[in-house]
Design a protein around this motif. Structure first.
Motif, PDB file in Angstrom:
ATOM      1  N   ASN A   1      -0.336  13.683  -0.676  1.00  0.00           N
ATOM      2  CA  ASN A   1       0.612  13.612   0.445  1.00  0.00           C
ATOM      3  C   ASN A   1       0.005  12.892   1.653  1.00  0.00           C
ATOM      4  O   ASN A   1       0.670  12.078   2.292  1.00  0.00           O
ATOM      5  N   THR A   2      -1.237  13.187   1.941  1.00  0.00           N
ATOM      6  CA  THR A   2      -1.904  12.555   3.075  1.00  0.00           C
ATOM      7  C   THR A   2      -2.016  11.049   2.871  1.00  0.00           C
ATOM      8  O   THR A   2      -1.744  10.268   3.783  1.00  0.00           O
ATOM      9  N   GLY A   3      -2.396  10.658   1.667  1.00  0.00           N
ATOM     10  CA  GLY A   3      -2.486   9.226   1.372  1.00  0.00           C
ATOM     11  C   GLY A   3      -1.153   8.527   1.553  1.00  0.00           C
ATOM     12  O   GLY A   3      -1.073   7.433   2.138  1.00  0.00           O
ATOM     13  N   ALA A   4      -0.087   9.147   1.083  1.00  0.00           N
ATOM     14  CA  ALA A   4       1.248   8.553   1.217  1.00  0.00           C
ATOM     15  C   ALA A   4       1.662   8.480   2.684  1.00  0.00           C
ATOM     16  O   ALA A   4       2.173   7.458   3.146  1.00  0.00           O
TER      17      ALA A   4
ATOM     18  N   ASP B   1       0.832  -1.207   0.000  1.00  0.00           N
ATOM     19  CA  ASP B   1       0.000   0.000   0.000  1.00  0.00           C
ATOM     20  C   ASP B   1       0.867   1.256   0.000  1.00  0.00           C
ATOM     21  O   ASP B   1       0.570   2.237  -0.684  1.00  0.00           O
ATOM     22  N   LYS B   2       1.949   1.220   0.771  1.00  0.00           N
ATOM     23  CA  LYS B   2       2.863   2.364   0.821  1.00  0.00           C
ATOM     24  C   LYS B   2       3.494   2.600  -0.551  1.00  0.00           C
ATOM     25  O   LYS B   2       3.538   3.733  -1.042  1.00  0.00           O
ATOM     26  N   GLN B   3       3.953   1.525  -1.181  1.00  0.00           N
ATOM     27  CA  GLN B   3       4.580   1.650  -2.499  1.00  0.00           C
ATOM     28  C   GLN B   3       3.590   2.201  -3.521  1.00  0.00           C
ATOM     29  O   GLN B   3       3.939   3.052  -4.338  1.00  0.00           O
ATOM     30  N   THR B   4       2.361   1.718  -3.466  1.00  0.00           N
ATOM     31  CA  THR B   4       1.330   2.199  -4.391  1.00  0.00           C
ATOM     32  C   THR B   4       1.082   3.693  -4.187  1.00  0.00           C
ATOM     33  O   THR B   4       1.016   4.458  -5.159  1.00  0.00           O
ATOM     34  N   ALA B   5       0.942   4.109  -2.934  1.00  0.00           N
ATOM     35  CA  ALA B   5       0.668   5.523  -2.650  1.00  0.00           C
ATOM     36  C   ALA B   5       1.840   6.408  -3.044  1.00  0.00           C
ATOM     37  O   ALA B   5       1.643   7.498  -3.616  1.00  0.00           O
ATOM     38  N   LEU B   6       3.051   5.970  -2.783  1.00  0.00           N
ATOM     39  CA  LEU B   6       4.213   6.769  -3.157  1.00  0.00           C
ATOM     40  C   LEU B   6       4.381   6.826  -4.676  1.00  0.00           C
ATOM     41  O   LEU B   6       4.754   7.868  -5.228  1.00  0.00           O
TER      42      LEU B   6
END
Length: 185
Positions: A69-72, A37-42
């Protein structure tokens, strides 16, 4: 045999603390999902920035930037929380519990070989059992079951003090009560 209870307690307690290993492995799925999820958001944030810059589009709105930015940041927080669960288990009840279980097993065997007064053996035996329960046992309750009262007991430091006292007394008892094997002088 006075040390028998330490050996039995040590093996039973080792089952509980060693079982945290497979539990942590099960938690790895949560960590891996959070990592994805982190990789997708970034990636989304990076792509949004790159597309906007390369295509000379009108500047992104503050709202778009804030949402990306908030999502990441939220996914990074989720990853840290997922890793924190595993780190708390392995640095607390798993490691200390395994060590203190093995200490109980060893001291139980040693107590069976010592020629010292039974009361001295009992004091050493109970110091190790009580120290284990009041240290790694309370870590187990505090970390695994989130029990606040266990943190308060841990804060007193009585568990580690009893284990250190047990180690000191076991050293003195070994000096006093270990007899050389016949013929070794």
């Amino acid at each position: 045999m006075v040390g028998k209870k330490n050996v039995v307690f040590g093996f039973l307690f080792l089952v509980f603390t060693a079982a945290l290993g497979p539990y942590m492995v099960l938690q790895l799925g949560t960590v891996q999902k959070a990592e994805q999820d982190k990789q997708t958001a970034l990636s989304r944030l990076e792509q949004l920035s790159a597309n906007n810059f390369e295509e000379n589009l009108e500047p992104l709105s503050a709202d778009q930037i804030a949402k990306a930015n908030t999502g990441a940041l939220l996914t990074i927080g989720q990853l840290l929380n997922a890793q924190g669960v595993i780190n708390a288990i392995k640095s607390g009840p798993h490691t200390h519990g395994n060590l203190e279980s093995l200490l109980n097993i060893v001291v139980g065997i040693v107590l069976g070989m010592l020629t010292i007064p039974a009361l001295f053996k009992q004091i050493i035996s109970w110091a190790f059992i009580a120290g284990t329960v009041l240290h790694s046992g309370m870590l187990y309750f505090a970390v695994m079951f989130n029990q606040g009262w266990a943190w308060k007991i841990l804060g007193t430091g009585i568990g580690p003090i009893l284990i250190l006292l047990g180690l000191l007394l076991a050293g003195v008892a070994s000096y006093m009560g270990l007899r050389p094997v016949r013929g070794e002088g």
